[in-house]
Design a protein around this motif. Structure first.
Motif, PDB file in Angstrom:
ATOM      1  N   HIS A 153       0.764  -1.271  -0.199  1.00 53.71           N
ATOM      2  CA  HIS A 153       0.026  -0.155  -0.125  1.00 53.71           C
ATOM      3  C   HIS A 153       0.823   1.322  -0.079  1.00 53.71           C
ATOM      4  N   ASP A 154       0.228   2.261  -0.208  1.00 51.62           N
ATOM      5  CA  ASP A 154       0.939   3.505  -0.601  1.00 51.62           C
ATOM      6  C   ASP A 154       1.151   4.237   0.679  1.00 51.62           C
ATOM      7  N   SER A 155       0.720   3.913   1.973  1.00 51.50           N
ATOM      8  CA  SER A 155       1.059   4.644   3.129  1.00 51.50           C
ATOM      9  C   SER A 155       0.460   3.881   4.237  1.00 51.50           C
ATOM     10  N   GLU A 156       0.709   4.026   5.583  1.00 55.08           N
ATOM     11  CA  GLU A 156       0.074   3.475   6.389  1.00 55.08           C
ATOM     12  C   GLU A 156      -1.539   3.822   6.625  1.00 55.08           C
ATOM     13  N   VAL A 157      -1.614   4.704   6.416  1.00 50.06           N
ATOM     14  CA  VAL A 157      -3.213   5.278   6.464  1.00 50.06           C
ATOM     15  C   VAL A 157      -3.899   4.334   5.443  1.00 50.06           C
ATOM     16  N   ALA A 158      -3.275   4.117   4.264  1.00 50.99           N
ATOM     17  CA  ALA A 158      -3.916   3.253   3.292  1.00 50.99           C
ATOM     18  C   ALA A 158      -4.065   1.720   3.752  1.00 50.99           C
ATOM     19  N   ALA A 159      -2.998   1.223   4.495  1.00 55.00           N
ATOM     20  CA  ALA A 159      -3.068  -0.137   5.002  1.00 55.00           C
ATOM     21  C   ALA A 159      -4.082  -0.042   5.840  1.00 55.00           C
ATOM     22  N   VAL A 160      -4.372   0.651   6.845  1.00 56.18           N
ATOM     23  CA  VAL A 160      -5.314   0.614   7.907  1.00 56.18           C
ATOM     24  C   VAL A 160      -6.720   0.683   7.367  1.00 56.18           C
ATOM     25  N   GLY A 161      -6.674   1.505   6.252  1.00 51.68           N
ATOM     26  CA  GLY A 161      -8.071   1.557   5.596  1.00 51.68           C
ATOM     27  C   GLY A 161      -8.255   0.325   4.906  1.00 51.68           C
ATOM     28  N   PHE A 162      -7.591  -0.292   4.327  1.00 52.86           N
ATOM     29  CA  PHE A 162      -7.557  -1.631   3.672  1.00 52.86           C
ATOM     30  C   PHE A 162      -8.087  -2.670   4.601  1.00 52.86           C
ATOM     31  N   MET A 163      -7.418  -2.981   5.788  1.00 54.19           N
ATOM     32  CA  MET A 163      -7.825  -3.744   6.808  1.00 54.19           C
ATOM     33  C   MET A 163      -9.167  -3.545   7.427  1.00 54.19           C
TER      34      MET A 163
END
Length: 829
Positions: free
Chosen positions: A735-745
């Protein structure tokens, strides 16, 4: 228009609504009457004609307007004025795949936003084809990242349109088009489901290949020239011999079903048969059509534009409502010839928003002459709109208008020269031109033709009110003979007045009883009193004689069966139409008119748009227990491995539809358990609080998480989650950022819970209700009866705010914007 002034061409006094619309939208400075506006328009256009003919033309232009020609709204509101507003109604803005700069001959996305903003500021409506933008998740080589897709960038255009106030206090109008073979087409279909894109009409560019796959019950490839990501390749994306990438294959019937359900529920997206548009294009040899103007009557190339005007057909009905009634074709031909000259001059008189639009407009000199008042004229002739005789007359009118317009353009070519891109051999080989009478074809070969295209039937809501005594809109039948319109005044008060159809008023003026609609003669038939097939048949009768397209809405009643409805668009393709829009009033869209005379019924309070029709009932956490799901999220960054626990709590919300109870489960609270709130992760806490606020206020969780997944940082990719390959092995996801990773989960939690589909989109309310019933039944067996669910619950869509009454109740009907609360009409003509 002065209160005691007679309507030009009739013996009827003007309606109050006609005076109001004229003064508000078209009369400028000291102008107070229709004649004042007509004189200004005539002078403004004649001023750019041949010097020796200007005085003669000014007189002739006034005559044409007084005898049935109604220039479109942009010409009536700006011609003859020293303002930098365009006289063109229609534009198409190209959009490429690059962020800035250019993508070949196409401007980059943000360049296109700026160009479109300037066009709307000058008064033009804009259409776009977003198909060049690479799909969501595809590979972006320059930044080694994933693309966010066309739908995300459409939000930028939507916001720009909302911000820019165009000339004459008109808000910009937009049409967004995506090809049906684009990999993001399913997201495009549902783009308005959660209230977004309030400044767009949406249409799908449907190809013959797709329709043939639909007819054969075959699969259909979703393709793009942009390469997919590694994850998409492992999921099955492959490259074809022609270099394009097949992202996936879908069953054509399944994709069609999604389109039809959306259109049945809330009238969008519309359908454009783009192969038919291009096959019938007079300039097939030099341009490719992929989009239309906002109302759909003008398929245009990149930077294409068109100026419009209509003939008021009621002005050519002689001896209406009598045994010796007839249609004056000779007068119509004479007025049409002058109208073509006026529209051609508008190309020279206009202020062009962009230099490229000027080059495009003057090299092809497109004009769009059509008609208004067809429904009213047929009533005056004693013919039903839904009869063979009514269609035969409409077809004859369209044919005579075509011949008169093309003959007039040939005469202009003899006088002033053909349009610069005219090529006699190629032009005469066009499919539409091949249907012209041989005498006209011979004249075109000998003298050329001034205008590449000449005919278009547009929606004409406001100009019919101001200049045609509320004759029926464009090609449409009357929607109602009488309705009430409310207008909010500057002092906050509300004014209510009656608005009547021109034919109905004239019938009453001639001494007939109109107190009971049931006692009116048989030809008094409204849009909802005829079948959908009859609407299609009228388009089929007229389209062969129109070189561009027709803006028409097929109105169907609320209880129209879905199985019949979804066949309308297939029938339109079989009928070789270029596009179609339908409107079915329902509990979501509402009815657009308050029908009847006298005081209107009490209005239903309008509410701002929500994520779903079961508006959140609690602003704070309710007492008692909530069912929650907690997930441990592990991810890796350049700083090392991290882990957090994310919890989502759910609440049950109950509402009703047609008196039946409906219960769904939806997210209510997002949070991190205590002990994880280090300085480096406070942004997660803030995000959880914002998501919780969105959930409690009824906002779109799907969109909020989608926005999180698009956040990019400069610290390199974040590894989180995995994709399972066909052989059972797992591929790491980045993912492009930690924010994006958390949004994905968080998306994954809601997908597993059934609140979102596998693409992260909101699941329809009806499906949520059924899943809850099934879950309760599985948990409790026969110990207690499961919740009951009856019927289908339509998805809420966002509505635009009415500029007159302030209600969130603007809807598209007959190609115009109408307010369901006050019956304001705008965004057409």
């Amino acid at each position: 228009m002065n209160a005691n002034e007679k309507m030009i061409g009739t013996s009827l006094e003007p309606q109050e609504v006609s005076v109001d619309v004229l003064l508000e939208k078209y009369a400028k400075g000291s102008e107070t009457s229709v004649r004042d506006v007509r004189l200004r328009v005539a002078r403004g256009l004649a001023a750019v004609d041949t010097p020796k003919k200007r005085a003669e033309m000014e007189t002739l232009f006034v005559w044409a307007q007084e005898n049935g020609f109604v220039p479109a709204g942009r010409i009536n509101s700006a011609a003859g004025l020293e303002i930098k507003a365009t006289l063109m109604n229609c534009f198409v803005q190209p959009v490429g795949d690059s962020i800035t700069g250019s993508d070949g001959d196409l401007p980059g996305i943000y360049t296109a936003v700026a160009e479109a903003a300037e066009t709307m500021r000058r008064g033009g409506g804009v259409g776009y084809d977003f198909s060049e933008i690479r799909p969501f998740g595809s590979y972006v080589k320059g930044t080694r990242s994933r693309a966010s897709g066309p739908i995300s960038y459409m939000e930028v255009f939507d916001a720009s349109c909302k911000t820019v106030e165009s000339a004459g206090s008109r808000r910009g109008a937009q049409m967004g088009v995506l090809r049906i073979d684009h990999p993001d087409i399913e997201g495009f279909i549902s783009a308005k489901d959660t209230g977004g894109f309030k400044n767009f009409n949406l249409s799908i560019g449907v190809t013959d290949a797709f329709m043939e796959a639909l007819a054969a019950d075959a699969t259909f490839q979703l393709i793009h020239k942009a390469p997919p990501s590694d994850e998409q390749k492992l999921a099955g994306a492959r490259q074809r011999p022609d270099g394009k990438w097949v992202y996936r294959e879908v069953r054509a019937a399944d994709l069609w079903e999604k389109i039809m359900l959306s259109t049945y529920d809330h009238a969008e997206p519309g359908i454009l048969f783009i192969d038919r548009m291009n096959a019938e294009n007079n300039l097939y040899y030099t341009e490719r059509l992929a989009a239309t103007n906002p109302c759909g009557e003008q398929p245009l190339p990149p930077y294409g534009c068109c100026d419009l005007g209509s003939l008021n057909l009621t002005m050519f009905v002689v001896n209406p409502f009598s045994a010796n009634v007839y249609f004056d074709f000779d007068k119509m031909r004479r007025v049409a010839a002058v109208a073509v000259r006026m529209l051609d001059l508008a190309i020279d008189a206009t202020q062009w928003p962009l230099k490229k639009q000027q080059q495009e407009g003057r090299s092809k000199r497109r004009v769009g002459l059509g008609f208004l008042g067809l429904g009213s004229a047929l009533v005056m002739m004693g013919l039903r709109y839904d009869s063979d005789e009514g269609r035969a007359l409409a077809s004859a009118i369209a044919e005579e208008l075509r011949n008169a317009a093309y003959a007039a353009s040939v005469e202009l070519a003899r006088e002033k020269g053909a349009f610069p891109l005219f090529d006699a051999e190629k032009y005469l080989d066009g499919q539409f031109i091949a249907r012209l009478p041989q005498t006209l074809r011979d004249e075109i070969r000998k003298h050329g033709i001034r205008n590449s295209h000449l005919l278009s039937i547009a929606p004409t809501g406001t100009i019919t009110l101001a200049f045609a005594d509320n004759a029926s809109n464009g090609i449409e039948p009357a929607f109602s003979w009488v309705y009430n319109r409310k207008k909010r005044m500057l002092d906050g008060s509300t004014r209510v007045y009656e608005v009547a159809d021109h034919a109905w008023r004239l019938y009453r003026h001639l001494g007939h009883d109109v107190a009971d609609d049931a006692q009116l003669p048989a030809q008094f038939v409204t849009a909802l009193q005829m079948s959908a097939t009859d609407h299609l048949q009228m388009m089929r009768a007229v389209q062969p004689f129109i070189d561009t397209s027709i803006s028409k809405t097929v109105n169907v009643p609320e209880d129209y069966p879905y199985e019949n409805f979804k066949n309308l668009y297939f029938d339109a393709w079989i009928a070789r139409l270029k596009g179609l829009t339908t409107y079915r009033p329902n509990t979501v869209l509402g009815s657009v008119l308050s029908v009847g005379s006298g005081a209107p019924a009490p209005a239903t309070p309008s509410m701002p748009p929500d994520d779903d029709p079961l508006r959140k009932q609690f602003a704070s956490r309710p007492l008692g227990e909530l069912e929650s799901v907690t997930s441990k999220v592990e991810y890796s960054t350049q700083e090392g491995k991290k882990a957090v626990y994310l919890t989502v709590s759910f609440i049950r919300v109950t509402g009703t539809l047609d008196g039946q109870p409906v219960t769904i489960e939806r997210p209510f609270e997002f949070f991190m358990p205590a002990g994880q709130k280090s300085d480096g992760q406070q942004w997660i806490t803030a995000s959880m609080r914002l998501l919780s606020m969105a959930a409690r206020s009824g906002g779109s969780i799907a969109k909020a998480l989608g926005d999180m997944r698009e956040v990019v940082w400069d610290k390199g990719p974040v590894r989180c989650g995995s994709l399972t390959k066909e052989d059972g092995t797992n591929l790491p996801m980045y993912h492009d950022s930690e924010v994006a990773a958390v949004g994905f989960m968080l998306q994954r939690i809601l997908v597993r819970r059934g609140f979102l589909d596998s693409y992260g989109n909101q699941v329809p309310i009806a499906a949520l209700a059924r899943r809850l019933i099934e879950r309760d039944a599985a948990l409790h067996g026969d110990e207690q009866p499961p919740l009951q669910f009856h019927g289908e619950l339509n998805r809420t869509i966002g509505r635009k705010k009415c500029p007159d009454c302030g209600a969130y109740a603007l809807q598209k009907v007959d190609g115009c914007t109408r307010c369901a609360e006050c019956n304001y009409i705008g965004g057409c003509g």
